[in-house]
Design a protein around this motif. Structure first.
Motif, PDB file in Angstrom:
ATOM      1  N   THR A  91       0.811  -1.213   0.000  1.00 48.04           N
ATOM      2  CA  THR A  91       0.000   0.000   0.000  1.00 48.04           C
ATOM      3  C   THR A  91       0.847   1.266   0.000  1.00 48.04           C
ATOM      4  OG1 THR A  91      -0.099  -0.170   2.387  1.00 48.04           O
ATOM      5  CG2 THR A  91      -1.992  -1.023   1.170  1.00 48.04           C
ATOM      6  N   LYS A  92       2.162   1.103   0.111  1.00 48.98           N
ATOM      7  CA  LYS A  92       3.009   2.297   0.101  1.00 48.98           C
ATOM      8  C   LYS A  92       4.117   2.109  -0.927  1.00 48.98           C
ATOM      9  CE  LYS A  92       2.356   3.909   4.792  1.00 48.98           C
ATOM     10  NZ  LYS A  92       2.979   4.102   6.094  1.00 48.98           N
ATOM     11  N   GLN A 104      -0.667   4.363  -1.544  1.00 52.43           N
ATOM     12  CA  GLN A 104      -0.221   5.710  -1.238  1.00 52.43           C
ATOM     13  C   GLN A 104       1.184   5.897  -1.823  1.00 52.43           C
ATOM     14  OE1 GLN A 104       0.232   6.160   2.937  1.00 52.43           O
ATOM     15  NE2 GLN A 104       0.828   8.315   2.805  1.00 52.43           N
ATOM     16  N   VAL A 162       4.401   7.414  -1.314  1.00 51.47           N
ATOM     17  CA  VAL A 162       5.041   8.078  -0.174  1.00 51.47           C
ATOM     18  C   VAL A 162       6.260   8.882  -0.596  1.00 51.47           C
ATOM     19  CG1 VAL A 162       4.197   6.510   1.579  1.00 51.47           C
ATOM     20  CG2 VAL A 162       6.312   5.967   0.366  1.00 51.47           C
TER      21      VAL A 162
END
Lengths: 315, 413
Positions: free
Chosen positions: B171-172, B202, B204
């Motif tokens: 997710t990152k 996301q 980052v």
């Protein structure tokens, strides 16, 4: 804090690698006045020699043999090439070393091919020495620090505590006077050139597996080494040392700080928008130009302090 | 001196006669191939040439087209658009129906322009441009041409493949790309498709690095670690990719590396055993695909090359190009560029691995399956004698990369 400590270590390792390369060049440049374009080629040769030797007898003998071979190549270049070109002045020397750099690059491509070669860190040192905030610090980097520190010590002792060293020092500051006093300056030149190339070779041996051993490695390392030498100042090993560490740290920390001139202006209450003049330049972040900072610093030091950080003569 | 002149004239005559004899006996379908065959990127062109030669020999053994054999004629372009145009001139002078080029979208753009002009002016001597690897999306959108056929997915499609291969628990992500045209378009497309297909992911960190200037990537790794990223996505190639992955492995960073080019020549050597299970690459073909899908014929075909050459057969996918040419030439019934181009449009072929492919009619972009390979031990065929090789981590089918285009095709009569 975490990022700071890790970056400090990284910067130190990179700076020390730069120093190993630059120390040889600064000796050659300040003593002979030769801007040796082929210096980074010796770095590449060192890595490739070490790779080939390590295939047969392992890394540790290569650590000794490869720099010696590089030194011999350097001595040959000085005795049969540079010395003849010397009498035609600096431009001829410059072009000569530039040509040598191209020849070495082509020779390396023809011998070892265009692709990277699998030159690896020796198994004995292939483990993480310690962990700091979850990031491994490989033992090999500590080894690099150790070797370069030993080298710094050896050169310093050699230059200040031996007879040859004293003559070299004299020739560094007063080359004409040293030759007028009857020292065999050409032989010292050969010695210094060979030693300088051997040091670059040593840097190659331990830098080649830290980075990637490929034919473009000389070309990418070349410019930054000149910056270090000019920044540190002619004839000063200490200046060279400080400059190397400084460049290593600057390049490392530039990556970490995501700031731009616009952020700086914001502190003074100026907001940069797309319509502000030079908005493109003002919003470029530091990491994007980090690799160029050393060159900017070289330009500045040449303008404001032409003899470099601790130089004894003007460049 | 006089004597020597005489000899050279004689030699010239002999060559001229021999040359015209060859022209009279022209029973082959010539494919001009232009890529760097000298200079720093010579390795790329040279490797492509050897792989294509192997493929052509295979196609010819299966009958060629219209009873004629294909023949590859190499021209060095030294990575320069101007030299590629000289190659185009030589090819059209010799009446060759095809010119092929793989590396460099700037060269491809120049070639499209050159081919368009030539074909407008010489309706009796037209040529088709086969693009085997220049991936700027513009080439089949704004710049699309009836004479240009692209046989590799473009950068936006590859970005989509990469995003689709991202596991659900990631997710990152952190993006690092080179600060020039290609790197910037990869950055843009990755952001687009992450937003579209994976809104849960996301970004980052998103960074551009100066092309080929960085010697130590450790500071970037420190930053990436601090950002908490699970995966690094990059279009970097050459030292910028090798050093980045190496620095990450050295620091023991818990990351997966999603790349476009790690599988190309030199990549596996530079990454080494430390990259086991961490490095992924978006590729049109991998040597382990055939054994994985259980296709004996394709495996034997791949192995045949490996037995003869010292390097990996990464371009076996080029076989699809020649199968298209073979089918289209047979369908056209004549070695005529215009007829073959019309035959190629909208053509559908099941490629040698057994997947459906289409040469899309709207923009002449091949829509084919694509693979994401993971670098690991225990595969049947290793890469560059490292003991590790590319196992297929994900297969993206043609229908999944069928992105829309903005091409307004002008068709000649």
């Amino acid at each position: 804090m975490e990022v700071f400590v890790v970056s400090l270590l990284n910067g130190l390792v990179y700076g020390m690698l730069l120093f190993m390369l630059a120390s040889g060049l600064t000796l050659i440049l300040s003593m002979m006045g030769v801007l040796n374009f082929a210096h980074a080629s010796a770095y590449m040769l060192g890595a490739y020699f070490a790779y080939t030797i390590s295939l047969y007898v392992g890394f540790w003998p290569a650590l000794i043999v490869a720099p010696v071979l590089c030194g011999l190549v350097g001595a040959a270049i000085e005795m049969w090439g540079l010395r003849r070109v010397h009498r035609h002045g600096h431009i001829a020397e410059l072009l000569f070393t530039f040509g040598i750099a191209l020849v070495i690059e082509k020779a390396v491509q023809m011998t070892w091919g265009l692709l990277p070669v699998p030159y690896r860190v020796p198994e004995l040192l292939d483990f993480p020495l310690f962990r700091i905030y979850g990031t491994q610090f490989p033992a090999y980097r500590a080894f690099m620090l150790l070797i370069s520190a030993l080298m710094f010590g050896a050169i310093w002792l050699g230059l200040t505590r031996t007879r040859v060293g004293l003559v070299i020092q004299a020739a560094l500051t007063h080359p004409d006077m040293a030759s007028a006093l009857g020292h065999n300056v050409p032989r010292i030149f050969t010695l210094v050139f060979a030693a300088g190339t051997a040091l670059a070779g040593l840097a190659g041996v331990i830098g080649g597996n830290y980075q990637v051993t490929e034919p473009a490695m000389a070309f990418t390392m070349g410019p930054i080494v000149f910056v270090v030498v000019v920044f540190g100042g002619l004839g000063s090993l200490t200046g060279c040392f400080i400059a190397s560490i400084l460049m290593g740290l600057i390049q490392t920390f530039a990556v970490v700080f995501d700031v731009s001139l616009a952020d700086l202006l914001a502190k003074f209450g100026v907001t940069v928008t797309a319509s502000t003049p030079f908005a493109e330049i003002l919003t470029v972040t530091l990491p994007r130009i980090g690799a160029l900072l050393p060159f900017l610093m070289m330009v500045l030091i040449l303008v404001f302090r032409p003899r470099g950080l601790m130089g004894t003569r003007d460049t | 001196m006089r004597m020597r002149n005489g000899i050279s004239i004689l030699l010239g005559l002999v060559l001229a006669i021999a040359g015209s004899g060859a022209a009279l006996a022209q029973q082959t379908i010539k494919v001009a191939y232009t890529d760097p065959l000298s200079g720093p990127f010579a390795q790329v062109g040279d490797a492509n040439l050897k792989q294509m030669q192997y493929i052509i020999d295979f196609i010819n053994a299966k009958g060629g087209a219209l009873g004629k054999k294909f023949e590859l004629v190499p021209f060095d372009n030294k990575s320069q658009p101007s030299d590629a145009l000289i190659a185009l001139k030589s090819a059209t002078d010799q009446n060759m129906p095809f010119i092929m080029q793989c590396s460099g979208s700037n060269i491809a753009a120049a070639l499209i322009d050159g081919v368009n002009k030539h074909n407008d002016r010489n309706p009796d001597n037209r040529i088709i441009y086969l693009n085997c690897g220049a991936v700027a999306p513009e080439l089949t959108n704004e710049q699309c041409s009836f004479w240009h056929f692209r046989f590799d997915l473009h950068a936006a499609m590859k970005a989509e493949v990469m995003v689709r291969a991202l596991p659900k628990d990631t997710t990152k992500v952190y993006l690092i790309n080179q600060d020039y045209l290609f790197g910037q378009s990869v950055q843009r497309e990755l952001r687009t498709y992450l937003g579209k297909l994976r809104p849960d992911v996301q970004i980052v960190g998103d960074e551009l690095i100066p092309l080929g200037k960085i010697k130590d990537f450790s500071p970037y790794i420190t930053k990436i670690k601090a950002s908490g990223a699970q995966a690094l996505m990059t279009g970097n190639w050459g030292p910028d990719m090798n050093l980045l992955i190496k620095a990450g492995i050295d620091a023991g960073a818990d990351l997966r590396y999603y790349t476009f080019y790690a599988h190309l020549a030199g990549g596996p050597t530079a990454i080494g055993a430390g990259g086991e299970g961490r490095v992924l690459s978006v590729m049109s073909f991998g040597e382990n695909v055939a054994p994985e899908v259980g296709n004996k014929e394709a495996e034997a075909f791949t192995k045949g090359f490996r037995d003869k050459h010292k390097f990996d057969f990464s371009a076996a996918g080029f076989r699809t190009i020649f199968e298209y040419l073979q089918a289209a030439t047979n369908k056209a019934g004549a070695v005529d560029a215009t007829k073959i181009a019309y035959a190629l449009e909208g053509m559908t072929i099941r490629d040698f691995l057994g997947f459906e492919t289409t040469m899309r009619k709207d923009d002449h972009q091949l829509i084919s399956e694509y693979f994401v390979g993971i670098f690991k031990k225990g595969v049947k065929y290793d890469a560059e004698n490292t003991g590790l090789g590319w196992a297929t981590a994900a297969t993206v089918l043609a229908k999944d990369v069928d992105q829309p285009n903005t091409c307004k095709m002008k068709r000649p009569r």
